[in-house]
Write an enzyme that holds these catalytic residues in place. Structure first.
Site, PDB file in Angstrom:
ATOM      1  N   THR A  20       0.826  -1.206   0.000  1.00 23.48           N
ATOM      2  CA  THR A  20       0.000   0.000   0.000  1.00 23.48           C
ATOM      3  C   THR A  20       0.855   1.249   0.000  1.00 23.48           C
ATOM      4  O   THR A  20       0.459   2.283  -0.539  1.00 23.48           O
ATOM      5  CB  THR A  20      -0.926  -0.027   1.233  1.00 23.48           C
ATOM      6  OG1 THR A  20      -1.804  -1.136   1.077  1.00 23.48           O
ATOM      7  CG2 THR A  20      -1.743   1.235   1.372  1.00 23.48           C
ATOM      8  N   THR A 103       1.628  -4.284   4.324  1.00 23.76           N
ATOM      9  CA  THR A 103       1.445  -4.600   5.745  1.00 23.76           C
ATOM     10  C   THR A 103       0.953  -6.035   5.975  1.00 23.76           C
ATOM     11  O   THR A 103       1.189  -6.597   7.044  1.00 23.76           O
ATOM     12  CB  THR A 103       0.421  -3.634   6.386  1.00 23.76           C
ATOM     13  OG1 THR A 103      -0.817  -3.732   5.669  1.00 23.76           O
ATOM     14  CG2 THR A 103       0.909  -2.201   6.382  1.00 23.76           C
TER      15      THR A 103
HETATM   16  N1  ASP Z   1      -2.691  -5.499   0.832  1.00 22.18           N
HETATM   17  C1  ASP Z   1      -1.658  -4.533   1.154  1.00 22.18           C
HETATM   18  C2  ASP Z   1      -0.326  -5.260   1.156  1.00 22.18           C
HETATM   19  O1  ASP Z   1      -0.054  -5.946   2.088  1.00 22.18           O
HETATM   20  C3  ASP Z   1      -1.953  -3.907   2.468  1.00 22.18           C
HETATM   21  C4  ASP Z   1      -0.967  -2.874   2.922  1.00 22.18           C
HETATM   22  O2  ASP Z   1       0.141  -2.770   2.458  1.00 22.18           O
HETATM   23  O3  ASP Z   1      -1.347  -2.120   3.875  1.00 22.18           O
HETATM   24  O4  ASP Z   1       0.426  -5.141   0.216  1.00 22.18           O
END
Ligand code: ASP
Length: 321
Positions: A20, A103
């Site tokens: 993200t 994340t």
């Molecule tokens: N789906 C995303 C990922 O893990 C979520 C994020 O980065 O907050 O790449």
């Protein structure tokens, strides 16, 4: 693979993997309907005001290792990432690495790298809960904080930095799907904090020894990595799930037991049969905090304090030839 160099004199290397933090949405108010892994690492660095003040005369090297949503993280990407980390960490003028990551599986990548990298230099993973196009994105601050941590002389081993807190690879866990401070180190608490660009440690920071099979993880074809699956105990648990995994070729199972590592009676016989067939079993608790107390269980415990996903990584490494 794109490599570019900004300055010389002692380096910090930033490895981009997507997430993200590199995500974009059609509208600045959209925090969920975005696409992760769209912007390159140089773009992320350019969006951090004050980065040069933190770096002073330290050079920054960016490298795009992957560009994915970390929900889709896979072993092949882990192996390439670990190889690139080893390459850079071996260079005398490289002080440490920052990795931009999604994340969702950050805690798994952090634990994998902690298990396979032979270096006391800091490797700092950072991320964002809001896409780069948000009205108030959290990525630039997290990246700036990660830079403060990687440059700190006390920083060692694999760490995660998010929302002003520093977490160890062992303890960090994503605990919230939306809020900005989505990570917790549970009972262990954070390794420290970043406040106004200053790092405050909660105690000494050290890099644990890597796993004995770290060289295999860097070199062995990913297709040959042992398949280790996760099995959750819950009301209505059904032994057919164990049989299906074993019949499909799982070499190891990490069982997330209820409470203090108890296993549903409907699974016990089938698990014992699987063990007799040579399937390695490890037990953790499915509880969000704490660890199994006392050796009550029939199954071998995973290293204490690891959550089920990190225990899966450790068992996979245990089983590498
Ligand atoms: N789906 C995303 C990922 O893990 C979520 C994020 O980065 O907050 O790449």
């Amino acid at each position: 693979m794109q490599v570019f160099e900004v300055k010389k004199i002692g380096k910090i290397v930033v490895l981009g993997t997507g997430g993200t933090i590199a995500g974009t949405a059609a509208s600045a108010s959209d925090h969920t309907g975005y696409t992760a892994g769209q912007l390159g690492v140089q773009h992320l660095l350019d969006a951090v005001p004050g980065l040069n003040d933190v770096l002073q005369d330290v050079a920054l090297v960016g490298e795009q290792v992957a560009q994915l949503d970390s929900k889709d993280m896979d072993h092949a990407t882990w192996q390439i990432l670990a190889q690139r980390c080893s390459h850079w960490l071996a260079q005398i003028d490289v002080g440490g690495l920052v990795i931009t990551h999604g994340t969702d599986t950050l805690e798994e990548t952090a634990w994998f790298l902690q298990q396979v990298l032979h270096s006391t230099k800091p490797v700092v993973l950072t991320c964002a809960m809001r896409p780069a196009t948000a009205l108030a994105p959290d990525g630039p601050q997290n990246l700036l904080d990660a830079m403060a941590v990687v440059l700190d002389p006390m920083a060692r081993g694999v760490l995660a930095v998010s929302a002003g807190r520093i977490h160890s690879a062992r303890d960090v866990q994503k605990v919230h799907p939306y809020r900005l401070d989505a990570f917790s180190s549970g009972e262990a608490g954070p390794r420290g904090w970043v406040e106004q660009g200053q790092v405050r440690w909660s105690g000494p920071c050290h890099a644990p020894e890597p796993h004995a099979h770290a060289p295999q993880a860097l070199a062995q074809a990913v297709a040959d990595w042992p398949w280790v699956a996760v099995l959750h105990c819950h009301a209505g648990a059904d032994a057919r799930q164990v049989r299906a995994l074993v019949d499909a070729g799982a070499k190891g199972l990490v069982v997330a037991g209820t409470g203090n590592g108890t296993v549903h009676r409907s699974l016990l016989t089938t698990l014992a049969e699987a063990q007799k067939q040579g399937v390695a079993l490890r037990l953790v608790s499915r509880c969000a905090e704490g660890q199994i107390v006392g050796q009550l269980a029939a199954l071998q415990l995973a290293p204490l304090g690891l959550n089920v996903y990190k225990a899966r990584i450790s068992l996979m490494l245990d089983l590498m030839q």
